[in-house]
Design a protein around this motif. Structure first.
Motif, mmCIF file in Angstrom:
data_model
loop_
_atom_site.group_PDB
_atom_site.id
_atom_site.type_symbol
_atom_site.label_atom_id
_atom_site.label_comp_id
_atom_site.label_asym_id
_atom_site.label_seq_id
_atom_site.Cartn_x
_atom_site.Cartn_y
_atom_site.Cartn_z
ATOM 1 N N LYS A 51 6.610 97.173 42.963
ATOM 2 C CA LYS A 51 6.253 95.751 43.076
ATOM 3 C C LYS A 51 7.179 94.868 42.260
ATOM 4 N N VAL A 52 8.010 95.491 41.439
ATOM 5 C CA VAL A 52 8.968 94.709 40.650
ATOM 6 C C VAL A 52 10.150 94.347 41.542
ATOM 7 N N LYS A 53 10.619 93.108 41.439
ATOM 8 C CA LYS A 53 11.696 92.659 42.322
ATOM 9 C C LYS A 53 12.989 93.435 42.055
ATOM 10 N N LEU A 54 13.312 93.550 40.783
ATOM 11 C CA LEU A 54 14.524 94.299 40.462
ATOM 12 C C LEU A 54 14.270 95.131 39.225
ATOM 13 N N SER A 55 14.531 96.430 39.340
ATOM 14 C CA SER A 55 14.380 97.290 38.167
ATOM 15 C C SER A 55 15.743 97.896 37.852
ATOM 16 N N VAL A 56 16.083 97.857 36.582
ATOM 17 C CA VAL A 56 17.380 98.355 36.123
ATOM 18 C C VAL A 56 17.124 99.408 35.069
ATOM 19 N N SER A 57 17.836 100.523 35.183
ATOM 20 C CA SER A 57 17.664 101.567 34.184
ATOM 21 C C SER A 57 19.026 101.949 33.602
ATOM 22 N N PHE A 58 19.177 101.747 32.307
ATOM 23 C CA PHE A 58 20.358 102.259 31.613
ATOM 24 C C PHE A 58 20.005 103.672 31.175
ATOM 25 N N ALA A 59 20.679 104.652 31.752
ATOM 26 C CA ALA A 59 20.257 106.023 31.466
ATOM 27 C C ALA A 59 21.469 106.925 31.333
ATOM 28 N N LEU A 60 21.345 107.928 30.452
ATOM 29 C CA LEU A 60 22.405 108.926 30.297
ATOM 30 C C LEU A 60 22.495 109.796 31.534
ATOM 31 N N LYS A 61 21.313 110.078 32.099
ATOM 32 C CA LYS A 61 21.271 110.940 33.275
ATOM 33 C C LYS A 61 20.591 110.184 34.401
ATOM 34 N N GLU A 62 20.795 110.690 35.595
ATOM 35 C CA GLU A 62 20.043 110.098 36.692
ATOM 36 C C GLU A 62 18.662 110.740 36.666
ATOM 37 N N ASP A 63 17.863 110.320 35.702
ATOM 38 C CA ASP A 63 16.573 110.958 35.469
ATOM 39 C C ASP A 63 15.524 110.417 36.435
ATOM 40 N N GLU A 64 14.293 110.839 36.229
ATOM 41 C CA GLU A 64 13.211 110.471 37.138
ATOM 42 C C GLU A 64 13.105 108.956 37.309
ATOM 43 N N THR A 65 13.279 108.235 36.196
ATOM 44 C CA THR A 65 13.150 106.787 36.244
ATOM 45 C C THR A 65 14.358 106.148 36.930
ATOM 46 N N ALA A 66 15.547 106.640 36.584
ATOM 47 C CA ALA A 66 16.756 106.083 37.195
ATOM 48 C C ALA A 66 16.728 106.274 38.704
ATOM 49 N N LEU A 67 16.137 107.382 39.144
ATOM 50 C CA LEU A 67 16.098 107.681 40.583
ATOM 51 C C LEU A 67 15.268 106.667 41.347
ATOM 52 N N VAL A 68 14.217 106.133 40.727
ATOM 53 C CA VAL A 68 13.357 105.206 41.461
ATOM 54 C C VAL A 68 13.644 103.747 41.108
ATOM 55 N N SER A 69 14.612 103.517 40.204
ATOM 56 C CA SER A 69 14.966 102.138 39.871
ATOM 57 C C SER A 69 15.926 101.592 40.923
ATOM 58 N N SER A 70 15.915 100.244 41.080
ATOM 59 C CA SER A 70 16.850 99.673 42.061
ATOM 60 C C SER A 70 18.284 99.863 41.617
ATOM 61 N N ILE A 71 18.521 99.744 40.301
ATOM 62 C CA ILE A 71 19.879 99.910 39.802
ATOM 63 C C ILE A 71 19.859 100.907 38.646
ATOM 64 N N ALA A 72 20.722 101.892 38.720
ATOM 65 C CA ALA A 72 20.857 102.840 37.611
ATOM 66 C C ALA A 72 22.245 102.676 37.028
ATOM 67 N N ILE A 73 22.303 102.434 35.738
ATOM 68 C CA ILE A 73 23.594 102.205 35.078
ATOM 69 C C ILE A 73 23.833 103.315 34.067
ATOM 70 N N PRO A 74 24.995 103.978 34.155
ATOM 71 C CA PRO A 74 25.255 105.057 33.197
ATOM 72 C C PRO A 74 25.426 104.492 31.792
#
Lengths: 1018, 441
Positions: free
Chosen positions: A427-450
């Protein structure tokens, strides 16, 4: 002479009427080989391009080619720098001071780099550096080279550039600002003044933004309690070295309680000096490192612990609070009285996740005016708030969160209601995850940033109030990563780099020194006053806590393991292979259960024919959640409780081998580490990779020597540290005086010894990982560990006693009389194999003992292992032919055989199988191949380097300059390495100590590693 | 054994010496033609106001670091500089250029801007006479004719010597052929004379062939087969032992780097380039910025550097390869930023299981580089001098005395060990330098 003996090749042959036997008697194969079918097909035969002659040609050619190729040496290319950086000299290591904090672990570090690659983590020993690296921090350098790190920005799961992502985020932020939508920054605890300032600026620019701090493993109760009395959201930084009586109610302060890092100060008080040492009471449910180190450990459920805490509170403050009766009340009262008598020299800590309990801890320590309890320099390493995270999830599901930016967190995995988080995320318009790995959260976020690893980034930290530490990069970012702080600067419209930003900001914290000095030291200790704490309604808290009722069913106590912690580094093979100090199981988590409960449920651990450990499966049912996990019957586990480690069972961005265990976070409802569960036996058996099958010492007092403080103070050394005797000419003489061999004169030059004090060893395992990193010890994987093929050069043996104390074990063994009967050794040893329900625990690090009269050296047929005059037992790998005689003749079982090629081998797809992972390899130590024996070298590469440095500078080696990887990693000072020919070295005094003994002295091996008798203050 | 008479030894000697003198006279002629050309070059220098010879010395001492006569370097080319600028201006400029730039002299500022604002060192010590001398030297016309003549002569000489070798060989072959023919004729003639005189030429008795006689003698067969077996065993052993030993390995390198020129002719210290040898386990191949310390100015070799085998053009080409690798634009005297690291072929390949530290040997032990690497200063192409076998290492450790003087580390241990072993000097092995663990871990 002929024999009537009948020989048979298979059981089938014994069957007279078997047709197969009859057939086989006449033919080679039971059925005719279908050659006709093959040969009759003329067409396919003739169409085959390879004729018999061609085949022979190919064979001949390839053999000849291989032979020719073997004659030609490979051509090696050597590519020098075009522009060599001033600081880098190939072949010379550089060290950089930095600080690590990943939201869970933290330490002041020196990073060893070679040719620009960080290869090892070492402790920063400069004055003011408080926190030593634990096993996980030591292993973090390998996580830098994790091949499964997120390497590229992803937008909606597809590769993109940072610029594309940035545009999207910026427009979303503008949109949120225009529409008044909520922007949330969800981060781990930052403890970074500059980052916090940046976030404040971000919020000022985006008025609808807010910052939520989330700790995967919550310390919210203690934070809330401290905030209630002081107004500051922080934790007390206890100094256990100032306490004579330590009472811990469910706090594993030698483990990860409130971040850990208390062990060095604790160990200071644990070595008897002038007949005195601290006394440590531990009341706990799971068997922890602290429980293992305690003088008096009482297993009890968490419900009982709460009542015990109230009772202690009553005794200390004299306020009568009515509580129900608990088992072990005597022990609790005794501890309370001793604590009261100790006054300011006493301290009480508790790990109970309950604000009332934590308020009582503050009340008790205030009442004691405890010196160990100091509010000067409070800990800033946990800030998370359970309520705010719960509120965020509610907001997300209500659709009021417009943009969610996450950094350093993985809530989809670590939240018990991760599914609610995922549904909210949609339901969030844009979700961004700064993550070391493409973890569970990064996988479901709109944007994953290493995100960059801490070894690739700049940062500043304030782990404890007043101490300003700096994080500096030791390598260029390996991937196109973007640091969260750099992104914030960009969104704030600040064109500065984060480095410049920190540098400008640092001036506020490092008054009296320069930026360069602070960066060189890694930290700056500023003056800081004590946080004033006021009183709260402690009586009400005690009364509320006194109402605690025992839970229905089992009490599940969730904990973090020494190896994986909160699970951030689950893809780190060093940590996966690290055997748990208590259970000695690697590559797994499991449900620990008391023996009584196990018998009731009909679950068991058994050792199967190949020596591996198997455990029954159970189903853990907590409300609507159900998981199945294997059990380990844990001696010392409080009856009615079970333990399960967090951090396992991850799947995303993990190699298949590392996807082990079950995810216990799903049971971590409401951030409460104690849950009421029901347990039922499930079918099947789990195969564990346990490195120590036998659990108790079986009364063999010559391996672990232990005594009590009272005996230690009153009796002569020969009573509590008896020297072994042997019979010579029918007279008893000291074993050390009899020898087959003539001794080499070692009084000239260096003579290295390693001292290990069993009193201050907490079993933390930092040395095991440091050894891994320094010596290129390969990872072999779960299957091989189960076959007892682990490669650890340094193991930490854990022994329980089958009686209440080790002394009683010895007594029992000595009392054996005959084979059978009540005192029979046959039954007696069987009983001794199973440890007591509340056993005493001893940790004993064992590595090659570097015997001066080494049994391994005499049996090597090729003289691959030999002795150096400096005391090391040396191993020439290139000479070894792999007979393994040496390992068989070693009384300490410290030699390890390379059954396989562990590098460049797809069968062992750990870090040594990819170019990235191999960057961590120490270039000064050989990478062993298959078929050779290896073992601890006493870090000869380090002693050689120390000697060479001294030679080059034309000076003598300084006092205590010699180090090994393990001794340098040991934060408690249990391991001390040095030159016994240098009378100034610490180790020369330790070798003269009365507590000194050698392992299996009676064997006459004259080891260069020695131990100190463990003294318990019972 | 049959004795063969030498029927025409005199004629052979004559022919041989003829060929010899012929060949030598050719080379002598070649040298003679080259000499006058060089003389002519020396004479052709025209006289100028100052003393060009003194000027050349001054130029080389003070100016050559940044200036060349005919090419841009850090500073401009100086040929005919006296015609470009006013003499008084030049005196001022050379004595204190930065002051002139500061004062805003238009010419001075222009030149300062043109050469990347690099400040020219002031030379207040140079008198006007000195400067005149230097200017006289720079005003000398470019010695156009000399260089080509010299090179032509040089190349002619090398070509001549190649021909002369062929001539010798050809003459020898001719002589031998003639000998064979003459022998045949002489034999014929003698036979004819013998026949004519009625002398019987004795016919050879048909005897047992040698190999059959050998095969019959079982003792000989046995002895020789044992000998053969032993000999082949000896050679096979030798062959097997050299596997993996790459002594004299001299691979073709991407840039023809001549240690002869650098360490030999120019006497550059080994450790100037291989500076890591002092402090590190690796001696290190120098990074290209180290090359550029000198080669920023040295873009071509001197004429005398060229040898018969490698011409000046060849060497200059190799320097150009360096510029390409490091990204240096010779004409603008600037780095382009486009680098292309050089992939040298590694010559000394020690196996992974052997640990070797240069600093231990170079700094602590004070061992000359040449001891293990050979007379590198004479090597045109670098090669592996030592076998790098363990036996080679161990032998040296057995023989070499530890250099203990002036090293406080050794004071105590040396004193005690000397007493123990009863000798004044201790070898590396006495100190424990033969223990496996010292090199294998």
């Amino acid at each position: 002479m002929s024999s009537n003996k009948k020989y048979w090749k298979s059981v089938e042959e014994l069957n007279e009427n078997s047709s197969i036997v009859e057939t086989l008697r006449n033919n080679e194969f039971v059925e005719a080989i279908p050659t006709d079918e093959f040969l009759s097909d003329k067409e396919s035969l003739s169409s085959s391009s390879t004729t018999r002659r061609d085949f022979l040609k190919y064979v001949g050619f390839s053999t000849a080619a291989a032979t020719l190729a073997a004659c030609e040496g490979p051509v090696h290319k050597s590519i020098p720098y075009v522009l060599q950086p001033e600081q880098i000299i190939p072949g010379v290591a550089d060290y950089y001071a930095t600080t690590m904090f990943d939201g869970f672990d933290f330490a002041n570090l020196l990073i060893k780099t070679r040719e620009g690659r960080p290869i090892k983590v070492e402790n920063n020993t400069i004055e003011g550096a408080k926190f030593s690296a634990n096993a996980r921090v030591h292993a973090s350098v390998l996580s830098l080279y994790d091949n499964l790190r997120l390497k590229q920005t992803k937008v909606a799961g597809k590769d993109a550039t940072w610029q594309e992502a940035d545009l999207k985020i910026k427009s979303s932020l503008a949109d949120a600002k225009a529409k008044g939508g909520q922007i949330v920054l969800l981060t781990n605890t930052l403890a970074s003044p500059s980052t916090e300032k940046l976030i404040a600026e971000f919020i000022a620019k985006n008025p609808t933004a807010k910052h939520v701090v989330y700790d995967a493993v919550s310390e919210s109760a203690a934070l809330d309690a401290f905030e209630a009395v002081s107004g500051e959201r922080a934790l007390v930084d206890y100094d256990f070295s100032k306490a004579n009586v330590i009472v811990s109610v469910g706090a594993d302060f030698l483990g990860d309680w409130q971040g850990g890092g208390f062990d060095a100060a604790y160990a200071k008080g644990r070595v008897p000096q002038a007949g005195k040492m601290s006394k440590h009471f531990q009341f706990e449910a799971n068997m922890t490192l602290s429980g293992a180190a305690a003088d008096k450990r009482v297993p009890m459920t968490v419900a009982e612990q709460k009542l015990a805490l109230v009772k202690i509170y009553s005794v200390i403050t004299g306020s009568a609070v009515a509580t129900g009766k608990i088992a072990n009340e005597d022990a609790v009262l005794k501890a309370a009285q001793q604590l009261r008598d100790a006054g300011s020299k006493g301290v009480l800590v508790s790990g109970i996740q309950d604000k009332n309990a934590q308020l009582l801890v503050l009340a008790i320590n205030q009442a004691l005016t405890s010196e160990a309890f100091s509010t000067v320099g409070t800990r800033q390493v946990r800030k998370g708030s359970n309520e705010k995270v719960a509120q965020l999830i509610a907001d997300m599901n209500a659709g009021t969160v417009h943009t969610l930016i996450m950094s350093g967190v993985n809530p989809v995995y670590t939240l018990a209601n991760g599914d609610a988080f995922v549904s909210g995320l949609k339901k969030v318009k844009l979700s961004v995850s700064f993550a070391l790995k493409e973890d569970e959260t990064a996988l479901v976020s709109s944007i994953a940033i290493p995100a960059p690893h801490y070894l690739e980034s700049w940062n500043d930290l304030m782990l404890t109030k007043g101490t300003y530490s700096l994080v500096q990069p030791t390598i260029k970012p390996l991937f196109s990563s973007k640091q969260f702080q750099e992104a914030l600067l960009d969104w704030n419209g600040n064109t500065q780099s984060f480095y410049d930003y920190i540098k400008a900001n640092a001036a506020n914290y490092i008054s009296g020194t320069t930026w360069n000095k602070a960066l060189h030291d890694g930290l700056f200790v500023g003056a800081v006053g004590a946080t004033s704490i006021s009183s709260a309604d402690f009586g009400a808290a005690a009364n509320a806590l006194a109402q605690t009722k025992a839970v229905q069913g089992f009490e599940l106590v969730l904990y973090t393991k020494t190896g994986l912690g909160d699970g951030q580094q689950a893809n780190n093979p060093w940590l996966q292979e690290f055997p748990d100090p208590i259970t000695r199981v690697s590559w797994d988590n499991y449900l620990t259960i008391s023996r009584a409960d196990a018998e009731e449920l009909g679950v068991e651990n058994r050792i199967v024919a190949d020596g591996g450990l198997n455990g029954s499966y159970v189903t853990i049912n907590a409300g609507n959640k159900e998981i199945t996990a294997p059990v380990i019957v844990q001696p010392g586990q409080a009856k009615g409780t079970v333990g399960l480690a967090l951090g396992y069972g991850r799947k995303a961005a993990l190699k298949e081998e590392m996807q082990v265990g079950v995810n216990a976070y799903v049971l971590y409802a409401n951030f409460n580490n104690v849950q009421s569960v029901t347990i039922t036996k499930a079918g099947g058996e789990h195969e564990f990779a346990s490195v120590q099958s036998q659990k108790t010492l079986m009364g063999r007092g010559d391996i672990v020597k232990e005594t009590t403080l009272q005996i230690f103070n009153t009796k002569e050394a020969k009573v509590w540290n008896p020297q072994p005797v042997v019979s010579l000419d029918h007279k008893e003489v000291e074993a050390t005086s009899v020898d087959l061999w003539e001794s080499f004169d070692r009084s000239i030059g260096h003579h290295f010894n390693l001292s290990i004090d069993l009193n201050s060893c907490t079993g933390c395992g930092a040395c095991v990982i440091a050894c891994h990193a320094e010596n290129n010890v390969p990872v072999v994987g779960k299957e091989e560990i189960r076959r007892s093929r682990d490669m650890h050069w340094l193991r930490i043996d854990r022994y329980y006693s089958s009686e209440e104390t080790f002394a009683k074990d010895v007594e029992k063994k000595e009392g054996f009389d005959g084979l059978f009967g009540d005192k029979g050794s046959l039954g007696g040893f069987g009983q001794m194999e199973s440890p007591a329900d509340n056993p005493q625990v001893v940790f004993q690090p064992v590595m090659c003992q570097h015997c001066n009269h080494a049994p391994c050296e005499t049996v090597c047929p090729v003289a691959a292992t030999s002795h150096g005059r400096q005391g090391q037992n040396q191993m020439a790998y290139n000479r070894c032919v792999g007979t393994r005689y040496c390992a068989n003749n070693c009384p300490y079982k410290v030699r390890r055989f390379n059954w396989f090629l562990y590098n460049n081998n797809d069968e062992f797809d750990f870090y040594m199988n990819d170019d990235l992972g191999r960057m961590v390899i120490n270039p000064d130590v050989n990478v062993r191949s298959r078929g050779v024996m290896e073992k601890c070298s006493m870090c000869i590469q380090m002693t050689q380097k120390t000697i060479l440095t001294a030679k080059r500078e034309g000076r003598e080696v300084s006092v205590d300059e010699f180090q090994t990887a393990c001794s340098a990693a040991c934060s408690t000072g249990s391991m001390v390495f040095g030159d016994v020919n240098n009378k100034e070295d610490k180790v020369s005094k330790l070798v003269e100590d009365k507590r000194m003994y050698h392992l299996l002295e009676h064997v006459g091996t004259k080891p260069n590693v020695f131990y100190h008798v463990k003294v318990r203050n019972t | 054994m049959k004795k063969v008479g030498n029927h025409n030894s005199i004629s052979r000697k004559i022919l041989f010496s003829l060929a010899f003198t012929l060949v030598f006279s050719l080379t002598l002629f070649a040298q003679k033609t080259a000499a006058p050309a060089a003389d002519a070059a020396a004479v052709s220098a025209p006289a100028a106001a100052g003393d060009a010879v003194a000027g050349k010395a001054l130029f080389n001492a003070n100016c050559a670091a940044c200036h060349k006569l005919d090419a841009k370097s850090t500073g401009p080319a100086l040929r005919d500089v006296a015609n470009k600028y006013d003499k008084a201006w030049l005196y001022k400029w050379i004595n204190n250029s930065s002051a002139m730039v500061k004062s805003g002299d238009a010419k001075a500022v222009k030149i300062f801007e043109e050469y990347n604002k690099s400040v020219m060192t002031s030379f207040p010590q140079l008198s006007t006479a000195d400067i005149d001398n230097i200017l006289a030297y720079t005003s000398e016309p470019k010695a156009e004719p000399t260089t080509p003549v010299a090179t032509v002569a040089a190349s002619g000489q090398s070509a001549d010597s190649g021909i002369s070798n062929n001539v010798i060989l050809g003459a020898l072959a001719l002589v031998l052929l003639m000998l064979v023919v003459m022998l045949f004729f002489v034999n014929n003639v003698l036979t004819k004379i013998a026949k004519a005189n009625g002398v019987e030429v004795a016919q050879k008795q048909a005897s047992l062939p040698l190999w059959k006689a050998f095969a019959k003698n079982q003792f000989l067969v046995l002895v020789s087969s044992i000998f053969l077996l032993l000999a082949s065993g000896y050679f096979a052993y030798g062959w097997f032992m050299q596997i993996g030993v790459d002594q004299d390995y001299a691979p073709v390198q991407p840039i023809h780097f001549s240690h002869r020129i650098h360490a030999g002719s120019n006497g550059v210290d080994c450790k100037y380039c291989h500076s890591a040898a002092r402090v590190s386990k690796n001696a290190g191949i120098p990074s290209l910025n180290v090359c550029m310390n000198c080669h920023k100015n040295i873009s071509e070799v001197a004429d005398t550097t060229a040898t018969a085998e490698y011409s000046k053009a060849f060497y200059d080409g190799e320097i150009q390869k360096l510029y390409d690798a490091v990204g240096w634009d010779k004409s603008t005297q600037k780095y382009t930023g486009k680098t292309n690291p050089v992939k040298w072929v590694r010559i000394h390949n020690l196996p992974d299981f052997a640990y070797f530290n240069h600093s231990q040997h170079v700094t602590v032990g004070g061992i000359e580089c040449q001891k293990c690497h050979g007379e590198v200063q004479t090597y045109e192409i670098q090669k592996q001098f030592a076998p790098l076998t363990m036996g080679w290492c161990v032998n040296c450790h057995r023989e070499t005395n530890v250099k203990v003087e002036g090293n406080a580390y050794y004071d105590k241990i040396h004193q005690e060990l000397s007493k123990k072993y009863g000798k004044e000097k201790l070898t590396v092995s006495d100190m424990g330098g033969l223990e496996c663990g010292k090199c294998h871990y």
